[in-house]
Design an enzyme around this catalytic site. Structure first.
Site, PDB file in Angstrom:
ATOM      1  N   HIS A 159       0.628  -1.251   0.009  1.00 22.81           N
ATOM      2  CA  HIS A 159       0.113   0.031  -0.102  1.00 22.81           C
ATOM      3  C   HIS A 159       0.986   1.287   0.101  1.00 22.81           C
ATOM      4  CE1 HIS A 159      -3.478  -2.295   0.123  1.00 22.81           C
ATOM      5  NE2 HIS A 159      -3.806  -2.442   1.580  1.00 22.81           N
ATOM      6  N   HIS A 179      -9.574   2.417   0.163  1.00 21.17           N
ATOM      7  CA  HIS A 179      -9.782   0.950   1.168  1.00 21.17           C
ATOM      8  C   HIS A 179     -10.801   1.007   2.113  1.00 21.17           C
ATOM      9  CE1 HIS A 179      -8.192  -2.324   3.199  1.00 21.17           C
ATOM     10  NE2 HIS A 179      -6.999  -2.421   2.573  1.00 21.17           N
ATOM     11  N   GLU A 181     -11.359  -3.442  -3.192  1.00 23.57           N
ATOM     12  CA  GLU A 181     -10.392  -2.843  -3.394  1.00 23.57           C
ATOM     13  C   GLU A 181     -10.390  -3.060  -5.001  1.00 23.57           C
ATOM     14  OE1 GLU A 181      -7.061  -3.369  -0.662  1.00 23.57           O
ATOM     15  OE2 GLU A 181      -8.577  -4.424   0.266  1.00 23.57           O
TER      16      GLU A 181
HETATM   17  C1  GLA Z   1      -5.308  -5.261   1.953  1.00 22.94           C
HETATM   18  C2  GLA Z   1      -4.472  -6.406   2.071  1.00 22.94           C
HETATM   19  C3  GLA Z   1      -4.536  -7.014   3.377  1.00 22.94           C
HETATM   20  C4  GLA Z   1      -4.479  -6.020   4.734  1.00 22.94           C
HETATM   21  C5  GLA Z   1      -5.002  -5.025   4.253  1.00 22.94           C
HETATM   22  C6  GLA Z   1      -5.058  -3.835   5.419  1.00 22.94           C
HETATM   23  O1  GLA Z   1      -6.652  -5.497   1.868  1.00 22.94           O
HETATM   24  O2  GLA Z   1      -4.687  -7.337   1.103  1.00 22.94           O
HETATM   25  O3  GLA Z   1      -3.699  -8.400   3.302  1.00 22.94           O
HETATM   26  O4  GLA Z   1      -3.053  -5.896   4.611  1.00 22.94           O
HETATM   27  O5  GLA Z   1      -5.085  -4.356   2.924  1.00 22.94           O
HETATM   28  O6  GLA Z   1      -4.783  -4.348   6.633  1.00 22.94           O
END
Ligand code: GLA
Length: 367
Positions: free
Chosen positions: A119, A193, A331
């Site tokens: 991220h 997100h 997402e």
């Molecule tokens: C995304 C990732 C997850 C986790 C979340 C945040 O969805 O794929 O594994 O890291 O973000 O907690």
């Protein structure tokens, strides 16, 4: 509080207000914008990380509930590790071994998720203060957020100028338009997100929500949640959401991929090729309230994540707690680790090109 619209006599259908959301640890002020549509449904967004802080939509009887997880104030977002509601970039999802090669040059990123980059790195776009501008449109209220991610920030090449426009329409749809340009070849993958619970944030788990995902294939992962490169058929697996199925119906099955993800935490390959018009990615129904969420996107993939890492420790809005599986995320994105996977659709952006994607979260209710 400042009322930003309706402006003068040119009355629009909804309104936008702005109030202080507090200051970042280094003293930068942030605001909270509340966009209300003509039905009284509202979304509030902060320019700290561009996070959607609350989203109030009606159930089948017209009763509003806040359907996203979040925090009451900026401190929650400053300390957040779950990316509640945030804009994620420069690269949403994971990059394997926190490095990639572009035009023969190796770029090294911070390993902030085991061996991998997640991220956007240690200080991703979710921790930036964005410049905000409000716009009143014919059919809704908009908030335009912009941010300049400097050449070398978090290890990525190129000055990237990013604009994300949120529009909250009178049809209870949250349209998110992402654009970006660069002055050096780079990689870009932007997403939002938000964590949804259509029965209302803080109301328990989401295992009874009925999920449909418009995908015949998904990208299986290794133990670090990096795609192996295979596009696997969902047929005959717990990843087959082509017909509406309760999220919890198969989540505890003895399945290698579910074990690796701790539940669902996988990219689904949408039945589309990247293009300019949005297509349906997923539809979710919460049977008790009747609330429905449809996700439409121009993106080729969607990460379906069932809040497996939530542990109930975060202090949520209005005293709410958020245990494991108390929300789900959809997402929209290019596939994880694309910079290292030549067979996946490209995430490269060249100078002179414009990154432009659209995702819309549409809310309604059924009887
Ligand atoms: C995304 C990732 C997850 C986790 C979340 C945040 O969805 O794929 O594994 O890291 O973000 O907690």
């Amino acid at each position: 509080m400042t009322i930003l619209s309706p402006a003068g006599a040119k009355s629009q259908s909804g309104s936008t207000t702005k109030k202080s959301f507090g200051k970042t640890p280094d003293g930068q002020p942030a605001d909270l914008f509340v966009l209300t549509n003509k039905n009284g449904a509202e979304v509030s967004i902060t320019n700290y990380g561009g996070a959607v802080v609350s989203l109030k939509v009606p159930d089948r009887g017209g009763k509003l509930a806040d359907v996203v997880l979040g925090y009451d104030g900026i401190d929650g977002y400053v300390n957040d590790k779950s990316y509640f509601g945030a804009l994620v970039g420069r690269y949403g999802n994971r990059i394997g071994h926190a490095q990639f090669v572009l035009d023969g040059r190796t770029y090294t990123l911070a390993k902030n998720n085991g061996e991998n980059s997640l991220h956007g790195g240690v200080k991703g776009f979710n921790k930036a203060v964005w410049t905000a501008k409000t716009l009143s449109k014919k059919d809704g209220q908009s908030l335009e957020l912009s941010y300049l991610s400097k050449d070398g920030e978090e290890g990525f090449p190129g000055n990237l100028k990013v604009t994300v426009t949120y529009t909250w329409t009178d049809a209870n749809a949250l349209k998110i338009e992402y654009s970006a340009t660069t002055d050096k070849k780079t990689v870009v993958n932007l997403t939002n997100h938000s964590y949804f619970n259509l029965a209302g944030q803080g109301s328990g788990d989401i295992l009874g929500h009925l999920m449909t995902i418009e995908a015949d294939k998904f990208t299986p992962v290794d133990s670090g949640l990096i795609p192996t490169g295979e596009l696997r058929d969902v047929a005959g697996t717990p990843f087959d959401f082509r017909n509406s199925t309760a999220i919890g119906a198969r989540i505890s099955q003895d399945d290698e991929q579910l074990k690796l993800g701790g539940g669902y935490d996988h990219n689904f390959v949408l039945r589309r090729s990247a293009g300019s018009s949005e297509t349906l990615a997923a539809r979710v129904v919460e049977p008790t309230s009747g609330r429905v969420l449809e996700v439409w996107t121009t993106e080729p993939g969607v990460q379906f994540y069932t809040g497996n890492f939530l542990d109930g420790k975060a202090a949520g809005k209005g005293g709410a707690t958020y245990p494991k599986r108390s929300a789900f995320c959809l997402e929209t994105q290019h596939f994880p680790d694309s910079p290292n996977q030549p067979k996946f659709p490209s995430v490269a952006l060249n100078p002179g090109e414009r990154y432009h994607t659209i995702t819309t979260y549409k809310f309604s209710a059924e009887k």
